[in-house]
Design a protein around this motif. Structure first.
Motif, mmCIF file in Angstrom:
data_model
loop_
_atom_site.group_PDB
_atom_site.id
_atom_site.type_symbol
_atom_site.label_atom_id
_atom_site.label_comp_id
_atom_site.label_asym_id
_atom_site.label_seq_id
_atom_site.Cartn_x
_atom_site.Cartn_y
_atom_site.Cartn_z
ATOM 1 N N GLU A 198 0.597 -1.438 -0.057
ATOM 2 C CA GLU A 198 -0.067 0.018 -0.366
ATOM 3 C C GLU A 198 0.905 1.594 -0.269
ATOM 4 O OE1 GLU A 198 -2.551 -3.193 1.864
ATOM 5 O OE2 GLU A 198 -0.803 -2.056 2.157
ATOM 6 N N HIS A 199 1.615 1.532 0.984
ATOM 7 C CA HIS A 199 2.776 2.524 0.994
ATOM 8 C C HIS A 199 3.866 2.706 -0.483
ATOM 9 C CE1 HIS A 199 0.191 3.128 4.345
ATOM 10 N NE2 HIS A 199 0.440 1.906 4.786
ATOM 11 N N LYS A 200 4.964 1.276 -0.153
ATOM 12 C CA LYS A 200 5.459 0.930 -1.328
ATOM 13 C C LYS A 200 5.795 0.039 -2.330
ATOM 14 C CE LYS A 200 8.980 1.335 2.339
ATOM 15 N NZ LYS A 200 9.593 0.139 3.477
#
Length: 244
Positions: A198-200
């Motif tokens: 989700e973030h990277k």
């Protein structure tokens, strides 16, 4: 659904693993040692069981202050599959697999499982460490798909990718870090899609060995889609191409 529960005590967990019980995760007290622990640690590695070293307070909480001997195991709600068995037993001309690189949100995980089952994905492949647990929330969000689609846990996604490539399966990373759109990639062949965290996003090491990368066109001001939504878009493009 099998009940998700904790068991504790080194010998009890060893016996559970040897009896074929699927373990979601084993929590180990920091600094634990000894012959019996070495036996357990070997089994954890042999069976690709996720594990982490935690303070004793965590173990006391998980075991409700019973005699855990420094180890608590969480029994999995489902049984996981071997990637090798999935590949060998898949007789489809154009198999479709989905690799999830460090998806950590349980509801995203469950939503992806649901969409994957609806689009004919043959198996989900996740890393042994760092993925969202297949807990009650994930299973509920999957609307039962968790019981209908094989899920494989592997020690390293890189090794799984090399294995898939060796079987003639193209690896396509869905990422914004490319100039190629999803609609330019040929999916009417054996394929494995990779969705990143989700973030990277997808890790650089995995992107480097992918056979192709593809992005979803974004026409608004927001720079990205939720990963479960992006996964659905990508999978239905595979469906569209294979049905045309």
């Amino acid at each position: 659904m099998k009940e998700t529960s904790n068991i504790f005590g080194i010998r009890a967990i060893i016996e559970a693993i040897n009896a074929g019980q699927s373990m979601e995760k084993v929590y180990i007290q920091k600094g634990l040692s000894g012959h019996l622990f070495s036996e357990l640690n070997t089994l954890i590695k042999q069976h690709n069981i996720s594990s982490s070293y935690v303070p004793i307070e965590k173990l006391n909480h998980l075991s409700k202050n019973q005699n855990h001997q420094g180890v608590v195991g969480k029994i999995s709600a489902i049984d996981f599959y071997s990637l090798e068995d999935i590949i060998v037993n898949n007789q489809k001309e154009n198999p479709l697999y989905l690799l999830l690189d460090q998806i950590t949100d349980v509801r995203n995980f469950g939503a992806i499982l649901r969409t994957a089952e609806c689009t004919g994905v043959d198996a989900i492949i996740i890393p042994n460490q760092g993925s969202a647990p297949l807990n009650a929330d994930a299973i509920k969000t999957s609307a039962g798909a968790a019981f209908k689609i094989p899920i494989c846990k592997v020690n390293h996604l890189l090794d799984a990718i090399y294995h898939l490539q060796g079987e003639g399966i193209q690896i396509v990373g869905i990422t914004e870090k490319t100039d190629t759109t999803l609609y330019e990639v040929e999916f009417n062949k054996p394929t494995a899609l990779i969705m990143g965290s989700e973030h990277k996003g997808i890790s650089p090491a995995i992107l480097k060995i992918a056979d192709a990368t593809a992005k979803l066109p974004l026409l608004g001001d927001i720079a990205s889609l939720n990963v479960s939504v992006a996964c659905g878009v990508a999978l239905y493009e595979v469906v569209r191409q294979r049905r045309s």
